[in-house]
Motif scaffolding. Sequence first.
Motif, PDB file in Angstrom:
ATOM      1  N   GLN A   1      -5.288   2.622   4.448  1.00  0.00           N
ATOM      2  CA  GLN A   1      -4.157   2.314   5.313  1.00  0.00           C
ATOM      3  C   GLN A   1      -3.395   3.792   5.507  1.00  0.00           C
ATOM      4  OE1 GLN A   1      -5.130   0.937   2.684  1.00  0.00           O
ATOM      5  NE2 GLN A   1      -4.330  -1.405   2.414  1.00  0.00           N
ATOM      6  N   ILE A   2      -3.816   4.786   4.839  1.00  0.00           N
ATOM      7  CA  ILE A   2      -3.172   6.147   5.043  1.00  0.00           C
ATOM      8  C   ILE A   2      -1.864   6.161   4.249  1.00  0.00           C
ATOM      9  CG2 ILE A   2      -2.523   7.854   6.392  1.00  0.00           C
ATOM     10  CD1 ILE A   2      -4.122   6.659   8.886  1.00  0.00           C
ATOM     11  N   GLY A   3      -1.214   5.317   4.415  1.00  0.00           N
ATOM     12  CA  GLY A   3       0.177   5.312   3.624  1.00  0.00           C
ATOM     13  C   GLY A   3       0.925   6.630   3.776  1.00  0.00           C
ATOM     14  N   LEU A   4       1.069   6.931   5.246  1.00  0.00           N
ATOM     15  CA  LEU A   4       2.158   8.019   5.418  1.00  0.00           C
ATOM     16  C   LEU A   4       3.414   7.254   5.373  1.00  0.00           C
ATOM     17  CD1 LEU A   4       0.646   9.909   8.317  1.00  0.00           C
ATOM     18  CD2 LEU A   4       0.516  10.649   5.897  1.00  0.00           C
ATOM     19  N   PHE A   5       4.474   7.964   4.762  1.00  0.00           N
ATOM     20  CA  PHE A   5       5.858   7.296   4.695  1.00  0.00           C
ATOM     21  C   PHE A   5       6.404   7.416   6.311  1.00  0.00           C
ATOM     22  CE2 PHE A   5       5.262   9.242   0.366  1.00  0.00           C
ATOM     23  CZ  PHE A   5       4.970   7.814  -0.167  1.00  0.00           C
ATOM     24  N   PRO A   6       6.873   6.242   6.586  1.00  0.00           N
ATOM     25  CA  PRO A   6       7.114   6.262   8.233  1.00  0.00           C
ATOM     26  C   PRO A   6       8.548   6.797   8.357  1.00  0.00           C
ATOM     27  CG  PRO A   6       7.294   4.027   7.205  1.00  0.00           C
ATOM     28  CD  PRO A   6       6.648   4.958   6.144  1.00  0.00           C
ATOM     29  N   HIS A   7       9.408   6.664   7.279  1.00  0.00           N
ATOM     30  CA  HIS A   7      10.609   7.361   7.370  1.00  0.00           C
ATOM     31  C   HIS A   7      10.906   9.238   7.265  1.00  0.00           C
ATOM     32  CE1 HIS A   7      10.006   6.600   3.341  1.00  0.00           C
ATOM     33  NE2 HIS A   7      11.247   7.215   2.961  1.00  0.00           N
ATOM     34  N   MET A   8       9.541   9.560   7.091  1.00  0.00           N
ATOM     35  CA  MET A   8       9.659  10.897   6.835  1.00  0.00           C
ATOM     36  C   MET A   8       8.710  11.820   7.794  1.00  0.00           C
ATOM     37  SD  MET A   8       8.970  11.392   2.727  1.00  0.00           S
ATOM     38  CE  MET A   8       9.656  10.304   1.577  1.00  0.00           C
TER      39      MET A   8
ATOM     40  N   MET B   1       5.449  16.244   0.121  1.00  0.00           N
ATOM     41  CA  MET B   1       5.715  15.410  -0.965  1.00  0.00           C
ATOM     42  C   MET B   1       5.481  15.791  -2.428  1.00  0.00           C
ATOM     43  SD  MET B   1       7.309  12.846  -1.995  1.00  0.00           S
ATOM     44  CE  MET B   1       8.079  11.813  -0.708  1.00  0.00           C
TER      45      MET B   1
ATOM     46  N   ILE C   1      -6.001   6.710   1.079  1.00  0.00           N
ATOM     47  CA  ILE C   1      -6.378   5.285   1.206  1.00  0.00           C
ATOM     48  C   ILE C   1      -6.580   5.003   2.604  1.00  0.00           C
ATOM     49  CG2 ILE C   1      -5.226   4.303  -0.967  1.00  0.00           C
ATOM     50  CD1 ILE C   1      -3.026   3.330   0.785  1.00  0.00           C
TER      51      ILE C   1
ATOM     52  N   LEU D   1      13.261   2.782   3.141  1.00  0.00           N
ATOM     53  CA  LEU D   1      12.613   1.612   4.122  1.00  0.00           C
ATOM     54  C   LEU D   1      13.161   0.377   4.187  1.00  0.00           C
ATOM     55  CD1 LEU D   1       8.813   2.465   3.180  1.00  0.00           C
ATOM     56  CD2 LEU D   1       9.915   3.050   5.211  1.00  0.00           C
TER      57      LEU D   1
ATOM     58  N   TYR E   1       7.154  12.244  13.504  1.00  0.00           N
ATOM     59  CA  TYR E   1       7.134  11.071  12.653  1.00  0.00           C
ATOM     60  C   TYR E   1       5.773  10.559  12.787  1.00  0.00           C
ATOM     61  CZ  TYR E   1      12.155  11.455  11.524  1.00  0.00           C
ATOM     62  OH  TYR E   1      13.107  11.567  11.274  1.00  0.00           O
TER      63      TYR E   1
ATOM     64  N   TYR F   1      13.559   7.739  12.842  1.00  0.00           N
ATOM     65  CA  TYR F   1      12.157   7.595  12.967  1.00  0.00           C
ATOM     66  C   TYR F   1      11.728   6.080  13.567  1.00  0.00           C
ATOM     67  CZ  TYR F   1      12.502   4.193   9.123  1.00  0.00           C
ATOM     68  OH  TYR F   1      12.493   3.272   8.062  1.00  0.00           O
TER      69      TYR F   1
ATOM     70  N   ARG G   1      -1.856  16.016   2.899  1.00  0.00           N
ATOM     71  CA  ARG G   1      -0.969  15.508   2.074  1.00  0.00           C
ATOM     72  C   ARG G   1      -1.487  15.550   0.461  1.00  0.00           C
ATOM     73  NH1 ARG G   1       2.378   9.996   1.820  1.00  0.00           N
ATOM     74  NH2 ARG G   1       0.147   9.047   2.013  1.00  0.00           N
TER      75      ARG G   1
ATOM     76  N   THR H   1       0.721   4.193  -2.856  1.00  0.00           N
ATOM     77  CA  THR H   1       0.396   5.465  -2.517  1.00  0.00           C
ATOM     78  C   THR H   1       1.562   6.302  -3.097  1.00  0.00           C
ATOM     79  OG1 THR H   1      -0.065   4.721  -0.404  1.00  0.00           O
ATOM     80  CG2 THR H   1       0.142   6.994  -0.498  1.00  0.00           C
TER      81      THR H   1
ATOM     82  N   MET I   1       0.730   9.087  -5.798  1.00  0.00           N
ATOM     83  CA  MET I   1       0.904  10.482  -5.664  1.00  0.00           C
ATOM     84  C   MET I   1       1.600  11.237  -6.871  1.00  0.00           C
ATOM     85  SD  MET I   1       2.242  10.376  -1.646  1.00  0.00           S
ATOM     86  CE  MET I   1       2.403  12.289  -1.572  1.00  0.00           C
TER      87      MET I   1
ATOM     88  N   PHE J   1       0.954  -1.334   0.211  1.00  0.00           N
ATOM     89  CA  PHE J   1       0.042   0.068   0.152  1.00  0.00           C
ATOM     90  C   PHE J   1       0.877   1.163  -0.130  1.00  0.00           C
ATOM     91  CE2 PHE J   1       0.479  -0.686   4.618  1.00  0.00           C
ATOM     92  CZ  PHE J   1       0.762   0.552   4.881  1.00  0.00           C
ATOM     93  N   LEU J   2       1.935   1.394   0.538  1.00  0.00           N
ATOM     94  CA  LEU J   2       2.889   2.406   0.532  1.00  0.00           C
ATOM     95  C   LEU J   2       3.422   2.414  -0.852  1.00  0.00           C
ATOM     96  CD1 LEU J   2       5.284   2.241   3.703  1.00  0.00           C
ATOM     97  CD2 LEU J   2       3.447   3.875   3.064  1.00  0.00           C
TER      98      LEU J   2
ATOM     99  N   ASN K   1       6.042  14.427   4.504  1.00  0.00           N
ATOM    100  CA  ASN K   1       4.991  13.697   4.195  1.00  0.00           C
ATOM    101  C   ASN K   1       4.145  14.966   3.088  1.00  0.00           C
ATOM    102  OD1 ASN K   1       4.460  10.761   4.284  1.00  0.00           O
ATOM    103  ND2 ASN K   1       5.268  11.107   6.417  1.00  0.00           N
TER     104      ASN K   1
END
Lengths: 212, 255
Positions: free
Chosen positions: B88-95, B103, B86, A134, B137, A209, B153, A115, A119, A111-112, B100
């Motif tokens: 699952q939201i899909g935020l990028f965890p490392h940013m 982007m 979506i 990641l 984060y 993070y 976003r 997304t 985008m 899903f990432l 985010n």
Amino acid sequence: MYHLIIDYFQMNSGRFLTMLTDHFRISLCSLLAAVLIGVPAGFCCVRFHVLQKPVSTAFGILRIIPSLAILLLMLPVLGTGAVPAAIALILLAIPPILENTIAGLRDVPPFLLETAGGMGMTGRQVWMRVRFPLALPLILTGMKTAAVEIIASATLAARIGAGGMGDLIFTGIGLFRTDLLLIGGISVALMSFSAGIFFHLLEKIILKYKRF
Amino acid sequence: MAHAIEFQNVTKTFQGSLRNAVDHINFTAEEGEFITILGSSGCGKTTLLKMINRLYEPDTGKIILFGEDISSMNPVKLRRRIGYVIQQIGLFPHMTVGSNIAMVPNLLKWEKEKTDARVDQLLTMAGLAPEEYRNRYPAQLSGGQQQRVGLARALAADPKIMLLDEPFGAIDSITRARLQEELLTLHRGMKKTFLFVTHDIEEAFKLGTRVMIMNEGHILQFDTPEQIILHPADGFVSSLVESAREKERFWEKFK
């Protein structure tokens, strides 16, 4: 025993430092080369699915062969010295890096990726901004495993004339000198340990993070 | 004036599937509408949505946005002009939250000052103080806050069309009700076309200016909530409305 060790350092500190730097240098060079090969190879395996099976099988087989055997197998092919030793160490270090790169790149949640694409990232941007960052934690873990393996195996590299702390250990074995064995063994252990700590700190710093 | 979204006879079949996921769909949506697409899982609602930003390509038919056939547009450029959220939201965890949100502006190479100002504006709009949240984060936020950031976003580059795929599906019902209100207020304040997929009938009727009811790849009815309730098109729609009424009666008992 304590006196013997003190004496050794008083008499041979220069030689000890040479062995230490030799050991460090060959380990570092082998690790860098293994990263330069392992990470792109891992990327290719994930990017082009057909490659994955043959490449990881090939390195998997390499991994089964004991490090000493690889070192000795290098002898007839490349002779003695630091270069064949480094090649053996590189071969040894690639599998953990390769496998972790593959796992890291593959385990990014779909899903990432969706997304990211949704985008408006190009394929390349998805790799550079999402997949590789990641996968980095796992790649670093692979590098840590590889570093520890290399430092330990580089001791054996002394057998084919690459120098390093292995010289001291093998001399110790030959002469029944426990003091030399202890100095060599503890130095190698400390180097492995430092490498582990180094990667641990590196993770803490660049993977901020992950703390949350 | 061209329609914001127009589907002309669009069909999509997935490999190995016997029936069409989306079957000869025709509809138009105007600028500023809030359209909710309601249906159970597998009815084709997500497929329909993902064809608009070309995550899926239709097998036949045309999709036209503001008079432009999307099949002739560059998919990357198209997607940068469409907001996408979506479940699952899909935020990028490392940013960070700020990165985010920034982007799409960054992909569009906005100037840094403009992007920073936009990030702060959107955070404020999402009810998150910029100084406090910009550098956090995603893992440091609650589910509801994460989805607010997800919305911010998607809105960052001021897209004319927003695609929302069950954005509140994984959020607890109290937070969800609040987010629904916020989304409605947000929509009223701007002239954007929202397409919101959900399987929750109350959500669909509460949010939508028009509701599209789908089943097995077909549109059963596409009308205002009032019209659907007063004149259900067929047995499926009336049973759907009836099920919602029943739920309401259940709660009435406790009053």
